[in-house]
Design an enzyme around this catalytic site. Structure first.
Site, PDB file in Angstrom:
ATOM      1  N   ALA A 125       0.840  -1.196   0.000  1.00 27.61           N
ATOM      2  CA  ALA A 125       0.000   0.000   0.000  1.00 27.61           C
ATOM      3  C   ALA A 125       0.876   1.248   0.000  1.00 27.61           C
ATOM      4  CB  ALA A 125      -0.939  -0.014   1.205  1.00 27.61           C
ATOM      5  N   THR A 127       0.357   3.929  -3.028  1.00 26.23           N
ATOM      6  CA  THR A 127      -0.359   4.980  -3.750  1.00 26.23           C
ATOM      7  C   THR A 127      -1.437   5.622  -2.883  1.00 26.23           C
ATOM      8  OG1 THR A 127       0.018   3.845  -5.841  1.00 26.23           O
ATOM      9  CG2 THR A 127      -1.738   5.471  -5.800  1.00 26.23           C
ATOM     10  N   SER A 133       2.870   7.798  -8.233  1.00 30.62           N
ATOM     11  CA  SER A 133       4.277   7.397  -8.207  1.00 30.62           C
ATOM     12  C   SER A 133       5.168   8.366  -7.436  1.00 30.62           C
ATOM     13  CB  SER A 133       4.796   7.260  -9.645  1.00 30.62           C
ATOM     14  OG  SER A 133       4.080   6.259 -10.330  1.00 30.62           O
ATOM     15  N   ILE A 158      -5.210  -0.245  -4.302  1.00 28.93           N
ATOM     16  CA  ILE A 158      -4.396  -1.276  -3.669  1.00 28.93           C
ATOM     17  C   ILE A 158      -4.859  -2.671  -4.107  1.00 28.93           C
ATOM     18  CG2 ILE A 158      -3.528  -2.181  -1.486  1.00 28.93           C
ATOM     19  CD1 ILE A 158      -2.750   0.788  -2.259  1.00 28.93           C
ATOM     20  N   GLU A 241       9.421  -5.778  -9.633  1.00 29.38           N
ATOM     21  CA  GLU A 241       8.029  -5.561 -10.017  1.00 29.38           C
ATOM     22  C   GLU A 241       7.909  -5.286 -11.514  1.00 29.38           C
ATOM     23  OE1 GLU A 241       4.237  -2.580  -9.057  1.00 29.38           O
ATOM     24  OE2 GLU A 241       6.164  -2.246  -8.066  1.00 29.38           O
ATOM     25  N   GLY A 338     -13.113  -9.104 -35.135  1.00 35.45           N
ATOM     26  CA  GLY A 338     -14.274  -8.337 -35.559  1.00 35.45           C
ATOM     27  C   GLY A 338     -15.289  -8.215 -34.447  1.00 35.45           C
ATOM     28  N   GLY A 339     -16.577  -8.368 -34.778  1.00 32.10           N
ATOM     29  CA  GLY A 339     -17.636  -8.249 -33.780  1.00 32.10           C
ATOM     30  C   GLY A 339     -17.478  -9.232 -32.635  1.00 32.10           C
ATOM     31  N   GLY A 362       3.011   0.379 -11.509  1.00 31.01           N
ATOM     32  CA  GLY A 362       4.460   0.195 -11.418  1.00 31.01           C
ATOM     33  C   GLY A 362       5.254   1.350 -11.983  1.00 31.01           C
TER      34      GLY A 362
END
Length: 378
Positions: A125, A127, A133, A158, A241, A338-339, A362
């Protein structure tokens, strides 16, 4: 693709990983993505094949592993085409290395065996709502009060945030800047900790949360490393990471390539298979070229790391190379479908939704370029 970097041991582990993914993840990937979570039992199953212990100290249940073993793990997980599952299942690879590297012996002995056995979930944890960053300027505060730290603030985006039993949290214990940052291990049942689940563009199966710390009392013994040394420990995490992300993104691009080839051979338009149309063949060759280039760069950097080098600039560029390759291949695969490529349930569609989180997490592409240029002396 043939490569000189892999031994019989790597190949044997790849076989184990392939069987694990084919049996335990791939058949359920769409279901878990739609549900927005996957069973906690998957952690124990992953631990059972040695996946969770790769690279961690053997005394805590880890397994010795070189860079190429880690690449095998990341890339085989990616073949399920479900980045959200990979992200949460492996969140301990960013949450637990600081513990293994710098926590007190008693904390390591209490936490790491449970995490590596798949009994507990570990998350990182860092951010915050006001900054991503920019680690040096984080605001979550931890003040010393006797034998405890009292933590107040918020963290967001997180991975494994809703379910994590152990949170490795960056806090400010001192003044402004990098020198005031420390790391604390905060347990998931700490009074004052609450969590809010976040809805996302992709990675649906990965629980992602905002964490709220309201005067949480954390034992001082849970300090990871020395007070004021958290920024340095966080920086030590980044090479690993980013290499892991680059390995996964390159493999996700490879999944898109394989899916596109299979569909182009099967689907017929204007009286012949798609693969017989020159424009489609050229798209597929462009995809294959980018995947091969990214894989070669990844393996060369892994070799350099094994030689004791720390090629920070090249690793930053590698992350961008891999995420850009993933973006290109996902887009081209959906175009070839495509679709059908716009419909939920196929790997290419799911990967297409997951492109951006890899280009942001990251360290964004812009930050990677800035770090690389500084390392180059520019």
């Amino acid at each position: 693709m043939k490569s000189p970097f892999y031994t019989a041991e790597h190949d044997a582990f790849r076989d184990v990983m392939r069987r694990f993914v084919d049996k335990e993840i791939a058949p359920f990937a769409h279901e878990w993505d739609e549900a927005g979570e996957f069973p906690r039992a998957l952690y124990r199953k992953a631990a059972g094949i040695g996946l969770l212990g790769l690279g961690f100290p053997e005394e805590y249940g880890g397994i010795a592993a070189d860079q190429f073993m880690k690449i095998v793990a990341s890339q085989e997980l990616a073949w399920a085409g479900a980045g959200g599952i990979s992200a949460s299942l492996m969140s301990h690879t960013i949450g637990s290395p600081p513990i293994a590297r710098a926590a007190r012996p008693e904390v390591k002995a209490r936490v790491l065996p449970q995490v590596l056995a798949g009994e507990k979930i570990s998350a990182l944890a860092i951010t915050e709502p006001g900054g991503g960053s920019d680690v040096a300027n984080l605001r979550t505060r931890a003040r010393r009060d006797g034998d405890h730290y009292v933590v107040s603030g918020e963290k967001t985006f997180i991975t494994s945030g809703m379910r994590a039993d152990y949170l490795t949290v960056a806090v400010r214990t001192g003044g402004e800047g990098a020198g005031g940052v420390s790391l604390l291990l905060i347990e998931g049942d700490t009074p004052g900790l609450s969590r809010t689940k976040l809805k996302k563009m992709g990675w649906w199966a990965s629980d992602t949360a905002t964490l709220h710390f309201d005067e949480c009392r954390v034992p001082a013994g849970n300090l990871i490393g020395e007070e004021g040394q958290g920024f340095k420990i966080i920086m030590q995490n980044f090479n690993s990471e980013r290499m892991g992300m680059a390995a996964g993104c390159t493999a996700f691009a490879g999944v898109c390539l394989d899916e596109a080839i299979a569909y182009a051979r099967e689907r017929k338009t204007f009286g012949k298979p798609l693969a017989q149309h020159q424009v489609i063949r050229h798209k597929i060759v462009d995809m294959a070229q980018k995947v091969a280039a990214s894989q070669a760069m990844l393996e060369m950097l892994a070799w350099r790391l094994e030689q004791g080098e720390s090629p920070v600039a090249e690793i930053c560029m590698m992350k961008n190379q891999a995420t850009q390759t993933m973006a290109f291949c996902a887009s081209e695969a959906v175009q070839i479908f495509g679709g059908a490529g716009f419909m939920r349930g196929i790997k290419a569609e799911r990967i297409y939704r997951e492109v951006k989180v890899n280009a942001i997490g990251g360290g964004t592409e812009e930050i990677m370029k800035d770090l690389a240029s500084r390392q180059m002396g520019l």
